[in-house]
Every structure is written in structure tokens, then in C-alpha cells.
Design a protein around this motif. Sequence first.
Motif, PDB file in Angstrom:
ATOM      1  N   ALA A 165       0.992  -1.117  -0.174  1.00 19.00           N
ATOM      2  CA  ALA A 165       0.037  -0.060  -0.087  1.00 19.00           C
ATOM      3  C   ALA A 165       0.828   1.196  -0.152  1.00 19.00           C
ATOM      4  O   ALA A 165       0.293   2.256  -0.708  1.00 19.00           O
ATOM      5  N   TYR A 166       2.017   1.118   0.680  1.00 15.11           N
ATOM      6  CA  TYR A 166       2.798   2.361   0.756  1.00 15.11           C
ATOM      7  C   TYR A 166       3.583   2.809  -0.490  1.00 15.11           C
ATOM      8  O   TYR A 166       3.287   3.978  -1.315  1.00 15.11           O
ATOM      9  N   ALA A 167       3.880   1.678  -1.403  1.00 18.30           N
ATOM     10  CA  ALA A 167       4.452   1.813  -2.652  1.00 18.30           C
ATOM     11  C   ALA A 167       3.287   2.472  -3.524  1.00 18.30           C
ATOM     12  O   ALA A 167       3.679   3.171  -4.397  1.00 18.30           O
ATOM     13  N   SER A 168       2.320   1.857  -3.412  1.00 23.71           N
ATOM     14  CA  SER A 168       1.006   2.149  -4.368  1.00 23.71           C
ATOM     15  C   SER A 168       0.599   3.750  -3.878  1.00 23.71           C
ATOM     16  O   SER A 168       0.324   4.537  -4.942  1.00 23.71           O
ATOM     17  N   GLY A 169       0.968   4.033  -2.838  1.00 26.36           N
ATOM     18  CA  GLY A 169       0.429   5.509  -2.386  1.00 26.36           C
ATOM     19  C   GLY A 169       1.410   6.435  -2.866  1.00 26.36           C
ATOM     20  O   GLY A 169       1.150   7.321  -3.609  1.00 26.36           O
ATOM     21  N   ILE A 170       2.806   6.019  -3.022  1.00 23.55           N
ATOM     22  CA  ILE A 170       3.564   6.913  -3.776  1.00 23.55           C
ATOM     23  C   ILE A 170       3.373   7.160  -5.357  1.00 23.55           C
ATOM     24  O   ILE A 170       3.558   8.058  -5.949  1.00 23.55           O
ATOM     25  N   TRP A 171       3.018   6.063  -6.015  1.00 22.88           N
ATOM     26  CA  TRP A 171       2.608   5.928  -7.545  1.00 22.88           C
ATOM     27  C   TRP A 171       1.559   6.842  -7.642  1.00 22.88           C
ATOM     28  O   TRP A 171       1.322   7.621  -8.563  1.00 22.88           O
ATOM     29  N   ALA A 172       0.521   6.630  -6.809  1.00 22.72           N
ATOM     30  CA  ALA A 172      -0.834   7.576  -6.931  1.00 22.72           C
ATOM     31  C   ALA A 172      -0.659   9.157  -6.875  1.00 22.72           C
ATOM     32  O   ALA A 172      -1.179   9.906  -7.496  1.00 22.72           O
ATOM     33  N   ALA A 173       0.571   9.403  -6.182  1.00 17.28           N
ATOM     34  CA  ALA A 173       0.915  10.754  -5.865  1.00 17.28           C
ATOM     35  C   ALA A 173       1.816  11.232  -6.924  1.00 17.28           C
ATOM     36  O   ALA A 173       2.503  12.293  -6.923  1.00 17.28           O
ATOM     37  N   GLY A 174       2.280  10.375  -7.902  1.00 16.46           N
ATOM     38  CA  GLY A 174       3.014  10.683  -9.252  1.00 16.46           C
ATOM     39  C   GLY A 174       4.566  10.180  -8.926  1.00 16.46           C
ATOM     40  O   GLY A 174       5.341  10.760  -9.708  1.00 16.46           O
ATOM     41  N   GLY A 175       4.921   9.725  -7.671  1.00 18.56           N
ATOM     42  CA  GLY A 175       6.475   9.251  -7.430  1.00 18.56           C
ATOM     43  C   GLY A 175       6.653   8.112  -8.098  1.00 18.56           C
ATOM     44  O   GLY A 175       5.804   7.399  -8.746  1.00 18.56           O
ATOM     45  N   GLN A 176       7.986   7.731  -7.840  1.00 22.56           N
ATOM     46  CA  GLN A 176       8.303   6.667  -8.519  1.00 22.56           C
ATOM     47  C   GLN A 176       8.810   5.686  -7.396  1.00 22.56           C
ATOM     48  O   GLN A 176       9.533   5.915  -6.254  1.00 22.56           O
ATOM     49  N   ALA A 177       8.489   4.534  -7.529  1.00 24.67           N
ATOM     50  CA  ALA A 177       8.861   3.438  -6.457  1.00 24.67           C
ATOM     51  C   ALA A 177       8.917   2.185  -7.235  1.00 24.67           C
ATOM     52  O   ALA A 177       8.223   1.762  -8.047  1.00 24.67           O
ATOM     53  N   GLU A 178       9.905   1.428  -6.720  1.00 25.32           N
ATOM     54  CA  GLU A 178      10.130  -0.270  -7.218  1.00 25.32           C
ATOM     55  C   GLU A 178       9.727  -0.922  -6.294  1.00 25.32           C
ATOM     56  O   GLU A 178      10.354  -1.015  -5.033  1.00 25.32           O
ATOM     57  N   LEU A 179       8.775  -1.967  -6.411  1.00 24.36           N
ATOM     58  CA  LEU A 179       8.334  -2.710  -5.452  1.00 24.36           C
ATOM     59  C   LEU A 179       8.590  -4.116  -5.669  1.00 24.36           C
ATOM     60  O   LEU A 179       8.288  -4.627  -6.811  1.00 24.36           O
ATOM     61  N   HIS A 180       8.953  -5.118  -4.696  1.00 27.02           N
ATOM     62  CA  HIS A 180       9.071  -6.435  -4.931  1.00 27.02           C
ATOM     63  C   HIS A 180       8.645  -7.218  -3.713  1.00 27.02           C
ATOM     64  O   HIS A 180       9.018  -7.030  -2.599  1.00 27.02           O
ATOM     65  N   VAL A 181       7.723  -8.268  -4.042  1.00 34.13           N
ATOM     66  CA  VAL A 181       7.091  -8.899  -3.001  1.00 34.13           C
ATOM     67  C   VAL A 181       7.688 -10.589  -3.313  1.00 34.13           C
ATOM     68  O   VAL A 181       7.400 -10.985  -4.327  1.00 34.13           O
ATOM     69  N   TRP A 182       8.558 -10.991  -2.358  1.00 36.40           N
ATOM     70  CA  TRP A 182       9.280 -12.279  -2.580  1.00 36.40           C
ATOM     71  C   TRP A 182       8.361 -13.297  -2.162  1.00 36.40           C
ATOM     72  O   TRP A 182       8.295 -13.580  -1.137  1.00 36.40           O
TER      73      TRP A 182
END
Length: 333
Positions: free
Chosen positions: A265-282
Motif C-alpha cells: 500500500a505504501y508503494a502504491s501511495g507513492i505511485w498514486a502521488a506521481g512518484g517513483q517506487a520499485e516494489l518487490h514481493v518475494w
Amino acid sequence: MSLIPRPAFDPELHALLAGMPLVERMDEEVLAQVRALPSPSADSLLAGRRVVRREVDVPAEDGTVVRLSVLSPADRDPAVPAPCVYWMHGGGMVLGDRFGQIGIPLERFGAVVVAVEYRLAPEATGTTAVEDCHRGLAWVAAHGEELGVDPGRVVVAGISAGGGLAAGLCLLSRDLGTPAIAAQLLICPMPDHRNVTASSRQYSGEPGVWTRETNEFAWRTLLGGRAGGEVPPYVSPALAADLSGLPAAYVDTGSAEVFRDEDVAYASGIWAAGGQAELHVWAGGYHGFDAQFPQAELSVAARRTRTDWLGRVLRRTADGGAAGGGGPAAVSA
């Protein structure tokens, strides 16, 4: 035994975990017992690593000393400014010291690593820990030339509680306008005090590496009387209403851990705000798996992927570009 369906542990990690002590409960008595256990010395953790260590004491606003360990590559060219990784250890805000998981930020790139000894709960509560981290980072920014650090290539990084602090530190630095942060590396971060996600319920009711019950105790200890009231987003970054203007983020987590859903959810929030995040769920990774068993196949993949991202960030910032880049975010599962 939990009756809620949940992702299983990776088979190799599950086998390695067999026979290891798991957390059955956490309370004030157990916390005192765990704290009384001997910790590896800094010298033993740094043995075989070609680093020069310097200890620095930075006064906090209340006069308390915040200690920093500055670890510089012994063979670094002093004429070339180095990147800096500002490291925050794990331990649920109640355990650990600045040398916790120190091998992670020391892996590559000739970076100067600065590890901060933030104050722990219950002795220090509320915003104290994130303010300690900000105080130390401000010192690094003010002494960059002395440290041989490139001020445009400072990455804040942390694992578990330290990952949550790194996220809170980015929010605090953004709102205060200083210091500059090039990127944030959040390893299985602890960003949300509410314990309301599906993953928090899945890993509950039985011993584990880090359970819903342990998490509730840690947050209650940190927040004190605020647990049921207003909590600042610098402490619990998932509460932040505005995630715009943040440095590029790397977020990784396991599919089989308490923090999975809040990290996604935190990575998704960054994307929603127009930011850049790289997310990996192992898939099959439990909390802190690659710090505990770095030789496991899944851990090797997680560490390599994380290191590759950091390399890209540092190359971009060395060339004067933005750390966020323009490529798509990646999701591994």
C-alpha cells in the motif's frame, strides 16, 4: 494454529527456520530478557571488511547524544566524492543497535555508510527516534565535504523498524526542506501502527519471526498514550495524506509476512502521488528472511535485485540525473 489461509514459507527458508527460536509472546518481561542477551561486537561484525570506522556524537535538541558510526572504504580515493548510505537498523523500535544488519549497506559501490543509534522505546517514545535520525542526517549533510560525501547521492536505508524510520525521515526532510535525499531503500519496512491488513491477521495466533501480537506490543510501546489517538505520519508513515515530492523508493517485502500489505500500500501511495517506487514481493519470504539466511536462493535473488537498483540510482545521480528515472516500476512475486 491460525485457520486463516495464508501464503506458505519458501521451502528452503522453511527448512532453514526449523529449530530456530520463534517469538511466542512479547511483553515488558520478555523485552528485558532479550535486551540482556549479549550482542555481537562491532569489531566482530566488521571483521574482514576494509573500512575505516569513526564515531561521532551529535547532540539532539534535548541535549541527548545521538551516536553515528561512519564507515568509509579504506581504499577510497579521497579526491572523489563518494555516495552515502545512511543506515537505520531493525528491531521493532524496541531492540537493536546501529550495527544491526550492517552487512546489507556495506555490500558494494564504495559508499560511505553512516549508521545511526536512534533511541528506543519505551525509554524514548513518539517522534524521538525519527527526530534522532533526522538530526544525524542533518549532521552528515553539514559535514559532507569533511566526510568525502557527494551531497547529491545520499540514500537513506533501513530494515523493518529502520525501514519505517527511513520512510518517516523522507517525509520529515521533505516537509522541513532539508536535508536532501536522493533515494530511499525500504527493506520489509514497518510503516503502519494500525495492524488492520489481511497480512497482519494471517500471521497471528502462533509463534513466528514477527507476528501481529509482537507488532502490536512494539507499536504500543513506541506510542505510549498516543496508541489510540493522533499519531504523526513521521512515526507511522502509512498515515501520510500526501506522498508527493518524495525521493525514489525501493520497497521489498515477503508474501508470507505481517508487513506485506502495508508495504504494498505504501508503494502504491507513492505511485498514486506521481512518484517513483520499485516494489518487490518475494514469494514465500517471511519477515527479514534475507538478513537471517543470506545464503538461501530467495535471499540471494532479493539481495541481488536490491543491489542492482541501488547501483542504477547511484549511477543516475552521479551523472546528474534524477534518481527516480523514467522506467516502469517492477513487481516481483
